[in-house]
Design a protein around this motif. Structure first.
Motif, PDB file in Angstrom:
ATOM      1  N   SER A  75      -5.694 -16.445  55.254  1.00  0.00           N
ATOM      2  CA  SER A  75      -5.822 -17.411  54.220  1.00  0.00           C
ATOM      3  C   SER A  75      -5.181 -17.121  52.840  1.00  0.00           C
ATOM      4  CB  SER A  75      -7.422 -17.977  53.951  1.00  0.00           C
ATOM      5  OG  SER A  75      -7.946 -16.862  53.200  1.00  0.00           O
ATOM      6  N   LEU A  76      -4.331 -15.993  52.989  1.00  0.00           N
ATOM      7  CA  LEU A  76      -3.990 -15.545  51.630  1.00  0.00           C
ATOM      8  C   LEU A  76      -2.770 -16.620  51.190  1.00  0.00           C
ATOM      9  CD1 LEU A  76      -3.363 -11.864  52.418  1.00  0.00           C
ATOM     10  CD2 LEU A  76      -5.071 -12.924  50.589  1.00  0.00           C
ATOM     11  N   THR A  77      -2.575 -16.775  49.853  1.00  0.00           N
ATOM     12  CA  THR A  77      -1.706 -17.562  49.422  1.00  0.00           C
ATOM     13  C   THR A  77      -0.553 -16.757  49.427  1.00  0.00           C
ATOM     14  OG1 THR A  77      -1.856 -16.842  47.159  1.00  0.00           O
ATOM     15  CG2 THR A  77      -3.260 -18.843  47.739  1.00  0.00           C
ATOM     16  N   GLU A  78       0.730 -17.570  49.258  1.00  0.00           N
ATOM     17  CA  GLU A  78       1.997 -17.033  49.163  1.00  0.00           C
ATOM     18  C   GLU A  78       1.927 -15.855  48.048  1.00  0.00           C
ATOM     19  OE1 GLU A  78       6.112 -18.754  48.205  1.00  0.00           O
ATOM     20  OE2 GLU A  78       5.926 -19.181  50.335  1.00  0.00           O
ATOM     21  N   GLU A  79       1.537 -16.093  46.978  1.00  0.00           N
ATOM     22  CA  GLU A  79       1.471 -15.106  45.850  1.00  0.00           C
ATOM     23  C   GLU A  79       0.946 -14.123  45.973  1.00  0.00           C
ATOM     24  OE1 GLU A  79       2.655 -19.163  44.298  1.00  0.00           O
ATOM     25  OE2 GLU A  79       1.291 -18.367  45.563  1.00  0.00           O
ATOM     26  N   GLU A  80      -0.285 -14.178  46.849  1.00  0.00           N
ATOM     27  CA  GLU A  80      -1.043 -13.053  47.093  1.00  0.00           C
ATOM     28  C   GLU A  80      -0.706 -12.042  48.131  1.00  0.00           C
ATOM     29  OE1 GLU A  80      -5.851 -14.553  46.514  1.00  0.00           O
ATOM     30  OE2 GLU A  80      -4.655 -15.120  48.159  1.00  0.00           O
ATOM     31  N   VAL A  81       0.272 -12.728  49.121  1.00  0.00           N
ATOM     32  CA  VAL A  81       0.729 -11.972  50.246  1.00  0.00           C
ATOM     33  C   VAL A  81       1.866 -11.089  49.638  1.00  0.00           C
ATOM     34  CG1 VAL A  81       2.340 -11.830  52.106  1.00  0.00           C
ATOM     35  CG2 VAL A  81       0.204 -13.656  52.011  1.00  0.00           C
ATOM     36  N   TYR A  82       2.796 -11.909  48.743  1.00  0.00           N
ATOM     37  CA  TYR A  82       4.065 -11.052  48.201  1.00  0.00           C
ATOM     38  C   TYR A  82       3.882 -10.362  46.981  1.00  0.00           C
ATOM     39  CZ  TYR A  82       6.857 -13.193  52.044  1.00  0.00           C
ATOM     40  OH  TYR A  82       7.258 -13.512  52.979  1.00  0.00           O
ATOM     41  N   GLY A  83       2.890 -10.885  46.222  1.00  0.00           N
ATOM     42  CA  GLY A  83       2.511 -10.238  44.740  1.00  0.00           C
ATOM     43  C   GLY A  83       2.043  -8.924  44.877  1.00  0.00           C
ATOM     44  N   GLU A 107      20.945  -0.598  39.543  1.00  0.00           N
ATOM     45  CA  GLU A 107      20.101  -0.311  38.275  1.00  0.00           C
ATOM     46  C   GLU A 107      18.843   0.308  38.473  1.00  0.00           C
ATOM     47  OE1 GLU A 107      18.682  -2.554  34.193  1.00  0.00           O
ATOM     48  OE2 GLU A 107      19.944  -3.595  35.716  1.00  0.00           O
ATOM     49  N   HIS A 108      18.208  -0.186  39.773  1.00  0.00           N
ATOM     50  CA  HIS A 108      16.807   0.059  39.800  1.00  0.00           C
ATOM     51  C   HIS A 108      16.423   1.181  40.936  1.00  0.00           C
ATOM     52  CE1 HIS A 108      15.424  -2.443  36.572  1.00  0.00           C
ATOM     53  NE2 HIS A 108      16.092  -3.587  36.984  1.00  0.00           N
ATOM     54  N   ALA A 125      13.479 -11.407  52.579  1.00  0.00           N
ATOM     55  CA  ALA A 125      13.874 -10.478  51.628  1.00  0.00           C
ATOM     56  C   ALA A 125      13.741 -11.598  50.255  1.00  0.00           C
ATOM     57  CB  ALA A 125      15.444 -10.173  51.783  1.00  0.00           C
ATOM     58  N   ALA A 126      14.369 -12.778  50.236  1.00  0.00           N
ATOM     59  CA  ALA A 126      14.476 -13.672  49.246  1.00  0.00           C
ATOM     60  C   ALA A 126      12.912 -13.722  48.674  1.00  0.00           C
ATOM     61  CB  ALA A 126      15.088 -15.052  49.684  1.00  0.00           C
ATOM     62  N   LYS A 127      11.772 -13.946  49.491  1.00  0.00           N
ATOM     63  CA  LYS A 127      10.347 -13.817  49.104  1.00  0.00           C
ATOM     64  C   LYS A 127      10.226 -12.889  48.378  1.00  0.00           C
ATOM     65  CE  LYS A 127       9.101 -17.912  51.035  1.00  0.00           C
ATOM     66  NZ  LYS A 127       8.593 -19.256  50.213  1.00  0.00           N
ATOM     67  N   ALA A 128      10.509 -11.547  48.911  1.00  0.00           N
ATOM     68  CA  ALA A 128      10.217 -10.330  48.283  1.00  0.00           C
ATOM     69  C   ALA A 128      10.655 -10.248  47.101  1.00  0.00           C
ATOM     70  CB  ALA A 128      10.637  -9.179  49.247  1.00  0.00           C
ATOM     71  N   VAL A 129      12.169 -10.628  46.835  1.00  0.00           N
ATOM     72  CA  VAL A 129      12.862 -10.412  45.488  1.00  0.00           C
ATOM     73  C   VAL A 129      12.104 -11.121  44.550  1.00  0.00           C
ATOM     74  CG1 VAL A 129      14.769 -11.229  44.209  1.00  0.00           C
ATOM     75  CG2 VAL A 129      14.853 -10.052  46.405  1.00  0.00           C
ATOM     76  N   SER A 171       7.245  -5.013  41.265  1.00  0.00           N
ATOM     77  CA  SER A 171       7.789  -3.897  40.805  1.00  0.00           C
ATOM     78  C   SER A 171       9.537  -3.850  40.892  1.00  0.00           C
ATOM     79  CB  SER A 171       7.363  -2.521  41.521  1.00  0.00           C
ATOM     80  OG  SER A 171       8.104  -2.263  42.850  1.00  0.00           O
ATOM     81  N   ASP A 172      10.274  -3.299  40.155  1.00  0.00           N
ATOM     82  CA  ASP A 172      11.640  -3.528  40.045  1.00  0.00           C
ATOM     83  C   ASP A 172      12.073  -2.750  41.022  1.00  0.00           C
ATOM     84  OD1 ASP A 172      11.799  -5.191  38.080  1.00  0.00           O
ATOM     85  OD2 ASP A 172      12.246  -3.604  36.442  1.00  0.00           O
ATOM     86  N   GLU A 173      11.690  -1.740  41.590  1.00  0.00           N
ATOM     87  CA  GLU A 173      12.122  -0.840  42.746  1.00  0.00           C
ATOM     88  C   GLU A 173      12.063  -1.446  43.954  1.00  0.00           C
ATOM     89  OE1 GLU A 173      11.518   3.637  44.611  1.00  0.00           O
ATOM     90  OE2 GLU A 173      11.143   3.429  42.540  1.00  0.00           O
ATOM     91  N   LEU A 174      10.808  -2.249  44.539  1.00  0.00           N
ATOM     92  CA  LEU A 174      10.500  -3.139  45.580  1.00  0.00           C
ATOM     93  C   LEU A 174      11.662  -4.228  45.455  1.00  0.00           C
ATOM     94  CD1 LEU A 174       6.983  -2.953  46.040  1.00  0.00           C
ATOM     95  CD2 LEU A 174       8.656  -1.681  47.537  1.00  0.00           C
ATOM     96  N   LYS A 175      11.722  -4.718  44.348  1.00  0.00           N
ATOM     97  CA  LYS A 175      12.594  -5.753  44.233  1.00  0.00           C
ATOM     98  C   LYS A 175      14.011  -5.562  44.532  1.00  0.00           C
ATOM     99  CE  LYS A 175      14.349  -9.395  41.030  1.00  0.00           C
ATOM    100  NZ  LYS A 175      14.158 -10.301  39.704  1.00  0.00           N
ATOM    101  N   ALA A 176      14.386  -4.098  44.279  1.00  0.00           N
ATOM    102  CA  ALA A 176      15.736  -3.664  44.459  1.00  0.00           C
ATOM    103  C   ALA A 176      16.238  -3.392  45.873  1.00  0.00           C
ATOM    104  CB  ALA A 176      15.939  -2.303  43.408  1.00  0.00           C
ATOM    105  N   GLU A 177      15.109  -2.839  46.475  1.00  0.00           N
ATOM    106  CA  GLU A 177      15.259  -2.796  48.044  1.00  0.00           C
ATOM    107  C   GLU A 177      15.232  -4.074  48.800  1.00  0.00           C
ATOM    108  OE1 GLU A 177      12.284  -0.312  50.066  1.00  0.00           O
ATOM    109  OE2 GLU A 177      11.718   0.718  48.098  1.00  0.00           O
ATOM    110  N   ALA A 178      14.605  -4.909  48.341  1.00  0.00           N
ATOM    111  CA  ALA A 178      14.730  -6.450  48.838  1.00  0.00           C
ATOM    112  C   ALA A 178      16.067  -6.971  48.646  1.00  0.00           C
ATOM    113  CB  ALA A 178      13.635  -7.373  48.570  1.00  0.00           C
ATOM    114  N   SER A 179      16.528  -6.827  47.295  1.00  0.00           N
ATOM    115  CA  SER A 179      17.966  -7.335  46.762  1.00  0.00           C
ATOM    116  C   SER A 179      19.077  -6.625  47.681  1.00  0.00           C
ATOM    117  CB  SER A 179      18.094  -7.139  45.368  1.00  0.00           C
ATOM    118  OG  SER A 179      17.061  -7.538  44.938  1.00  0.00           O
ATOM    119  N   PHE A 180      18.684  -5.308  48.011  1.00  0.00           N
ATOM    120  CA  PHE A 180      20.167  -4.626  48.584  1.00  0.00           C
ATOM    121  C   PHE A 180      19.959  -5.172  50.111  1.00  0.00           C
ATOM    122  CE2 PHE A 180      21.545  -1.217  51.407  1.00  0.00           C
ATOM    123  CZ  PHE A 180      22.623  -0.764  50.804  1.00  0.00           C
ATOM    124  N   ILE A 181      18.956  -5.252  50.772  1.00  0.00           N
ATOM    125  CA  ILE A 181      18.803  -5.864  52.089  1.00  0.00           C
ATOM    126  C   ILE A 181      19.744  -7.020  52.278  1.00  0.00           C
ATOM    127  CG2 ILE A 181      17.512  -6.712  54.131  1.00  0.00           C
ATOM    128  CD1 ILE A 181      15.500  -4.533  52.994  1.00  0.00           C
TER     129      ILE A 181
END
Length: 504
Positions: free
Chosen positions: A37-45, A189-190, A124-128, A133-143
């Motif tokens: 029942s998690l919201t999208e923000e809770e899953v990805y945030g 950068e990250h 990956a777009a959801k993760a971005v 954190s910037d580092e996790l966002k950077a991983e998703a951005s690379f993929i």
């Protein structure tokens, strides 16, 4: 965009929730709200949730280089072709070499490759978007950038999946490539300089790919910039080093995560992490005699004569030839295989050797092959930099770079004077020579089709050097891009028949 966003995104939400449920105890589950029942923000945030999601993305991205998928994009080039029996058995697959009427929007082989990539981009777009954190966002951005780059090079204009500015119809390539660049700039950068987990990209991987994107971007985008490419290459090259022996790159008995590797897809010879590539790259005649001989297989992808013969003329002493291509099919016990089952002479013609996994010899079927599959390695980047220098009019520097690094290593560390590219080589001569050098160094590593497209030689070279395309005689300029699958057009309200690539 129904297929790309709605349907495929739901798969990843379910995947994440199921994975999370497996990680918590019964008491923890009873004390908390159900994860489903998690919201999208809770899953990805949540950082731990996101790490779990991205871990799954690495596996799904890697699996686009597994099994037949590892070789499909090599077919239909001047480097790779299908074996004769494969062409007879599967008309849809045969079209990848023949460029005949079966290469159309209904081609299930190409649709399968298109469909494998979009769930990863969507998640990956959801993760971005939600990353804490910037580092996790950077991983998703690379993929996301890596897969978008491949799709844009092979299918042309594609949607831009960005939760902050969704563009679900096919977008101009100038916008697509700028989006890819933006993702990679953030990643460079990250991301850190090193990673203990080799599945995760580094700063150097982002910089290397940025350089390639600036080099490969279609000229009409206005983004091709050889100087920027060189600048990014120069940022990461000092952090890597060629290993002394080319053959060690493909010896699965050694640690393949060497100083040369910038990014590689991590496989081993245990299912489900085996890459299975040898199953499709090896010889059927060998397989008919012994399924546990490590260089057996079923002839899906073979080197063209141009690759296994022509480019090596005048290259005596180049160690890469025997490492890259198998010419001798004598079994380890001395038996000589015979063409028996299919009657196709190419079963014992030269085969690609890079994906053989000697660990399986006498122990496992060659299906269990599991060496690393290279995505970015230093030799590729050095050749890319040399090509950019040549385009910038710095041909002398380019010649020295190739002679002193990649070619020197190919000849055991010391390049004979007779094999050195002469200082008087013209810019045009260098441009032609570097394409052959890239094939010698990088054959079957996934870059040839893109190299032909970006240099404008795709139709010319394929028509002349790929035997199935030559026999069919139907390849045309529009074939440089694959057709958008009909299934995508039917299910996606933002892509219509009139949006199909020209010619299909």
């Amino acid at each position: 965009m129904k297929t790309i966003i709605n349907i495929k995104y739901k798969f990843w939400v379910v995947f994440l929730c199921v994975a999370m449920l497996e990680l918590v105890s019964c008491s923890e589950y009873l004390e908390e709200d159900p994860y489903t029942s998690l919201t999208e923000e809770e899953v990805y945030g949540n950082e731990e949730n996101l790490k779990l999601l991205i871990s799954g993305l690495y596996t799904q991205w890697r699996n686009t280089r597994q099994d037949r998928s590892a070789l499909y994009m090599v077919l239909g080039s001047d480097e790779g072709k299908q074996g004769g029996q494969q062409v007879q058995e599967n008309n849809t697959q045969a079209a990848l070499d023949k460029y005949n009427g079966a290469m159309n929007p209904f081609n299930s082989t190409l649709a399968g490759e298109w469909n494998k990539r979009w769930p990863v981009i969507s998640a990956a777009a959801k993760a971005v978007h939600y990353s804490p954190s910037d580092e996790l966002k950077a991983e998703a951005s690379f993929i996301r950038a890596s897969i978008n780059f491949e799709l844009a090079m092979l299918w042309g204009p594609i949607p831009i999946i960005d939760l902050e500015d969704m563009k679900e119809s096919r977008q101009p390539l100038s916008d697509v490539f700028q989006f890819i660049i933006n993702d990679l700039e953030f990643a460079s950068e990250h991301l850190p300089l090193t990673q203990d987990d080799k599945r995760i990209p580094t700063k150097g991987a982002a910089q290397a790919l940025l350089g390639k994107v600036y080099m490969y971007a279609p000229e009409e985008t206005g983004l091709r910039d050889y100087q920027k490419a060189v600048d990014y290459f120069d940022m990461m090259i000092p952090n890597y080093a060629l290993i002394p022996n080319y053959k060690d790159l493909f010896d699965t008995r050694l640690d393949q995560n060497t100083s040369e590797v910038i990014y590689a897809f991590q496989f081993n010879n245990m299912s489900p992490d085996n890459n299975m590539i040898q199953h499709h790259a090896g010889s059927r005649a060998v397989a008919d005699m012994d399924s546990n001989t490590y260089f057996g297989g079923y002839d899906l992808a073979l080197p063209t004569q141009y690759y296994y013969e022509t480019i090596w003329e005048g290259q005596d002493g180049d160690t890469r030839r025997e490492v890259s291509i198998r010419y001798d099919f004598t079994l380890p016990d001395g038996r000589e295989p015979q063409i028996t089952w299919t009657g196709q002479s190419d079963e014992l013609e030269p085969h690609i050797k890079k994906f053989e996994d000697i660990r399986t010899q006498g122990e496992q079927n060659f299906w269990y092959s599991g060496g690393l599959v290279y995505y970015l390695r230093l030799a590729d980047i050095l050749l890319c930099k040399a090509e950019c220098l040549n385009e910038l009019g710095r041909t002398g520097e380019a010649i020295n770079l190739v002679n002193n690094t990649v070619r020197a290593r190919a000849y055991g560390g010391t390049l004979p004077a007779s094999q050195a590219w002469p200082s008087g080589t013209s810019q045009a001569e260098f441009g032609s020579a570097i394409l052959d050098e890239r094939m010698r160094e990088l054959g079957f590593e996934g870059w040839r089709r893109m190299d032909l497209i970006r240099t404008g030689h795709f139709v010319e070279y394929v028509k002349e050097r790929n035997p199935w395309a030559k026999e069919s005689g139907t390849i045309q300029d529009f074939h440089k891009w694959y057709p958008i699958p009909e299934s995508e057009i039917k299910q996606n309200d933002n892509i219509n028949e009139e949006d199909q690539n020209p010619g299909y």
